[in-house]
Design a protein around this motif. Structure first.
Motif, PDB file in Angstrom:
ATOM      1  N   THR A  80       0.831  -1.207   0.000  1.00 48.64           N
ATOM      2  CA  THR A  80       0.000   0.000   0.000  1.00 48.64           C
ATOM      3  C   THR A  80       0.860   1.250   0.000  1.00 48.64           C
ATOM      4  O   THR A  80       0.577   2.227  -0.720  1.00 48.64           O
ATOM      5  CB  THR A  80      -0.930   0.003   1.224  1.00 48.64           C
ATOM      6  OG1 THR A  80      -1.755  -1.163   1.193  1.00 48.64           O
ATOM      7  CG2 THR A  80      -1.808   1.246   1.242  1.00 48.64           C
ATOM      8  N   ALA A  81       1.916   1.249   0.786  1.00 49.15           N
ATOM      9  CA  ALA A  81       2.815   2.396   0.834  1.00 49.15           C
ATOM     10  C   ALA A  81       3.463   2.649  -0.521  1.00 49.15           C
ATOM     11  O   ALA A  81       3.559   3.797  -0.978  1.00 49.15           O
ATOM     12  CB  ALA A  81       3.874   2.177   1.902  1.00 49.15           C
ATOM     13  N   ASP A  84       0.921   4.134  -2.920  1.00 49.40           N
ATOM     14  CA  ASP A  84       0.655   5.544  -2.600  1.00 49.40           C
ATOM     15  C   ASP A  84       1.761   6.446  -3.128  1.00 49.40           C
ATOM     16  O   ASP A  84       1.494   7.520  -3.689  1.00 49.40           O
ATOM     17  CB  ASP A  84       0.533   5.716  -1.082  1.00 49.40           C
ATOM     18  CG  ASP A  84      -0.754   5.121  -0.531  1.00 49.40           C
ATOM     19  OD1 ASP A  84      -1.648   4.790  -1.340  1.00 49.40           O
ATOM     20  OD2 ASP A  84      -0.871   4.982   0.703  1.00 49.40           O
ATOM     21  N   HIS A  88       1.778   9.398  -6.049  1.00 48.72           N
ATOM     22  CA  HIS A  88       2.251  10.750  -5.765  1.00 48.72           C
ATOM     23  C   HIS A  88       3.283  11.208  -6.792  1.00 48.72           C
ATOM     24  O   HIS A  88       3.220  12.346  -7.288  1.00 48.72           O
ATOM     25  CB  HIS A  88       2.853  10.811  -4.366  1.00 48.72           C
ATOM     26  CG  HIS A  88       3.475  12.126  -4.031  1.00 48.72           C
ATOM     27  ND1 HIS A  88       2.733  13.232  -3.649  1.00 48.72           N
ATOM     28  CD2 HIS A  88       4.779  12.533  -4.028  1.00 48.72           C
ATOM     29  CE1 HIS A  88       3.539  14.251  -3.429  1.00 48.72           C
ATOM     30  NE2 HIS A  88       4.795  13.849  -3.638  1.00 48.72           N
ATOM     31  N   TYR A 129       6.495   7.305   6.566  1.00 48.60           N
ATOM     32  CA  TYR A 129       5.194   6.695   6.289  1.00 48.60           C
ATOM     33  C   TYR A 129       4.636   6.078   7.559  1.00 48.60           C
ATOM     34  O   TYR A 129       5.332   5.366   8.293  1.00 48.60           O
ATOM     35  CB  TYR A 129       5.331   5.620   5.210  1.00 48.60           C
ATOM     36  CG  TYR A 129       4.018   5.218   4.571  1.00 48.60           C
ATOM     37  CD1 TYR A 129       3.513   5.921   3.480  1.00 48.60           C
ATOM     38  CD2 TYR A 129       3.280   4.154   5.070  1.00 48.60           C
ATOM     39  CE1 TYR A 129       2.310   5.567   2.896  1.00 48.60           C
ATOM     40  CE2 TYR A 129       2.072   3.792   4.487  1.00 48.60           C
ATOM     41  CZ  TYR A 129       1.594   4.505   3.404  1.00 48.60           C
ATOM     42  OH  TYR A 129       0.389   4.151   2.836  1.00 48.60           O
ATOM     43  N   ASP A 130       3.366   6.378   7.817  1.00 51.69           N
ATOM     44  CA  ASP A 130       2.666   5.822   8.973  1.00 51.69           C
ATOM     45  C   ASP A 130       2.036   4.491   8.557  1.00 51.69           C
ATOM     46  O   ASP A 130       1.019   4.473   7.857  1.00 51.69           O
ATOM     47  CB  ASP A 130       1.594   6.800   9.456  1.00 51.69           C
ATOM     48  CG  ASP A 130       0.914   6.340  10.740  1.00 51.69           C
ATOM     49  OD1 ASP A 130       1.135   5.178  11.146  1.00 51.69           O
ATOM     50  OD2 ASP A 130       0.162   7.131  11.338  1.00 51.69           O
ATOM     51  N   MET A 133      -1.781   4.011  10.092  1.00 46.63           N
ATOM     52  CA  MET A 133      -2.868   4.674   9.380  1.00 46.63           C
ATOM     53  C   MET A 133      -2.730   4.568   7.863  1.00 46.63           C
ATOM     54  O   MET A 133      -3.615   5.007   7.128  1.00 46.63           O
ATOM     55  CB  MET A 133      -2.914   6.153   9.781  1.00 46.63           C
ATOM     56  CG  MET A 133      -3.122   6.381  11.269  1.00 46.63           C
ATOM     57  SD  MET A 133      -4.640   5.626  11.871  1.00 46.63           S
ATOM     58  CE  MET A 133      -5.862   6.561  10.972  1.00 46.63           C
ATOM     59  N   SER A 135      -0.574   6.079   5.655  1.00 48.43           N
ATOM     60  CA  SER A 135      -0.562   7.407   5.030  1.00 48.43           C
ATOM     61  C   SER A 135       0.844   7.985   5.111  1.00 48.43           C
ATOM     62  O   SER A 135       1.602   7.691   6.048  1.00 48.43           O
ATOM     63  CB  SER A 135      -1.553   8.345   5.722  1.00 48.43           C
ATOM     64  OG  SER A 135      -1.197   8.526   7.079  1.00 48.43           O
ATOM     65  N   CYS A 136       1.167   8.807   4.123  1.00 48.21           N
ATOM     66  CA  CYS A 136       2.467   9.486   4.089  1.00 48.21           C
ATOM     67  C   CYS A 136       2.400  10.719   4.982  1.00 48.21           C
ATOM     68  O   CYS A 136       1.543  11.582   4.804  1.00 48.21           O
ATOM     69  CB  CYS A 136       2.813   9.869   2.646  1.00 48.21           C
ATOM     70  SG  CYS A 136       4.390  10.735   2.485  1.00 48.21           S
TER      71      CYS A 136
END
Length: 279
Positions: A80-81, A84, A88, A129-130, A133, A135-136
């Protein structure tokens, strides 16, 4: 006070019933192994269970329960990271991505921080990166043409430092450390430090996938040619600006190190499952 008595008066008792003259399965095996002509001593030895030397299987992925504490190892987290960050880059610059890596950044105060690194044709991206959650949180962009030096080596500390670390790392320079202001040097939250230091992530030996993206040598082998190509294509090429790759100790100027001691021992720089709080 009670004492444990002596066992000298006890004698072994056979569990074989009367009239049962057939040898047991274990006795039969020992008789077959003994064969004719062997002394009783060898029979006693053959009755003992055999002990064979275990063969060590070369499996470096040990202690999986420890690696599962890191949220990055949860199914689909790193994928997922990466998706994402791909989206971007496609939306902002459209540059060609050469690879992703999961490394640990060590800041100028010796604090460990979990980071995803991307190398494109023109840029090095350092992403906080979290993984909880998904999310970046923070993204730092460094033009490859601005990187002038890479240092590989073991970590070194001042002689009076109380919080030292072992191992090797990689430091990337895109400025002149001597021109760094005193305020940014002694500020643990400063973002004006003209270099970044990395080492391998603790989950490197979780499986083959993490072994590849957490290996520092793999990252270096992609980063150096990308920087050299960026220098070649830069408008300032031919002006004596080229990449220097050095092998020497990496100095981390910390002395007391209380902040990094607490943070690194508790893995505060990682997305980590820290157990339940309460009862």
């Amino acid at each position: 006070m009670s004492k444990i008595g002596s066992f000298e008066g006890f004698q072994p008792v056979s569990l074989k019933q009367e009239g049962d003259d057939q040898p047991s399965e274990t006795d039969q095996l020992s008789i077959e192994e003994r064969g004719p002509g062997k002394d009783p001593e060898s029979r006693l030895i053959s009755r003992h269970p055999s002990v064979t030397e275990s063969t060590l299987y070369p499996n470096p992925y040990h202690q999986p329960f420890i690696s599962r504490k890191y949220f990055v190892t949860r199914p689909g987290a790193i994928e997922t990271a990466i998706e994402d960050l791909k989206s971007h880059v496609a939306e902002t610059s459209g540059e060609n991505i050469q690879g992703f890596w999961l490394l640990t950044e060590i800041d100028h105060w010796n604090n460990e921080k979990e980071r995803i690194l991307l190398v494109t044709d023109k840029t090095l991206l350092i992403c906080k990166y979290d993984f909880i959650m998904l999310s970046c949180v923070q993204l730092q962009r460094i033009p490859l043409s601005a990187i002038n030096r890479i240092c590989l080596g073991k970590f070194a500390f001042p002689g009076l430092s109380l919080d030292k670390r072992q191992g090797e790392g990689l430091r990337i320079y895109w400025g002149i450390p001597e021109q760094q202001s005193l305020l940014s040097r002694w500020n643990p939250w400063s973002t004006e430090v003209p270099f970044a230091t990395f080492t391998e992530h603790p989950v490197k030996y979780t499986n083959e996938k993490f072994l590849k993206i957490c290996k520092l040598s793999e990252f270096t082998s992609k980063l150096v040619p990308a920087i050299q190509m960026a220098h070649k294509n830069s408008p300032e090429s031919g002006r004596g600006k080229e990449l220097m790759v050095l092998t020497k100790p990496i100095l981390i100027e910390t002395y007391t190190g209380l902040m990094s001691f607490i943070g690194n021992r508790n893995k505060l720089g990682y997305s980590l499952a820290r157990g339940s709080i309460g009862f």
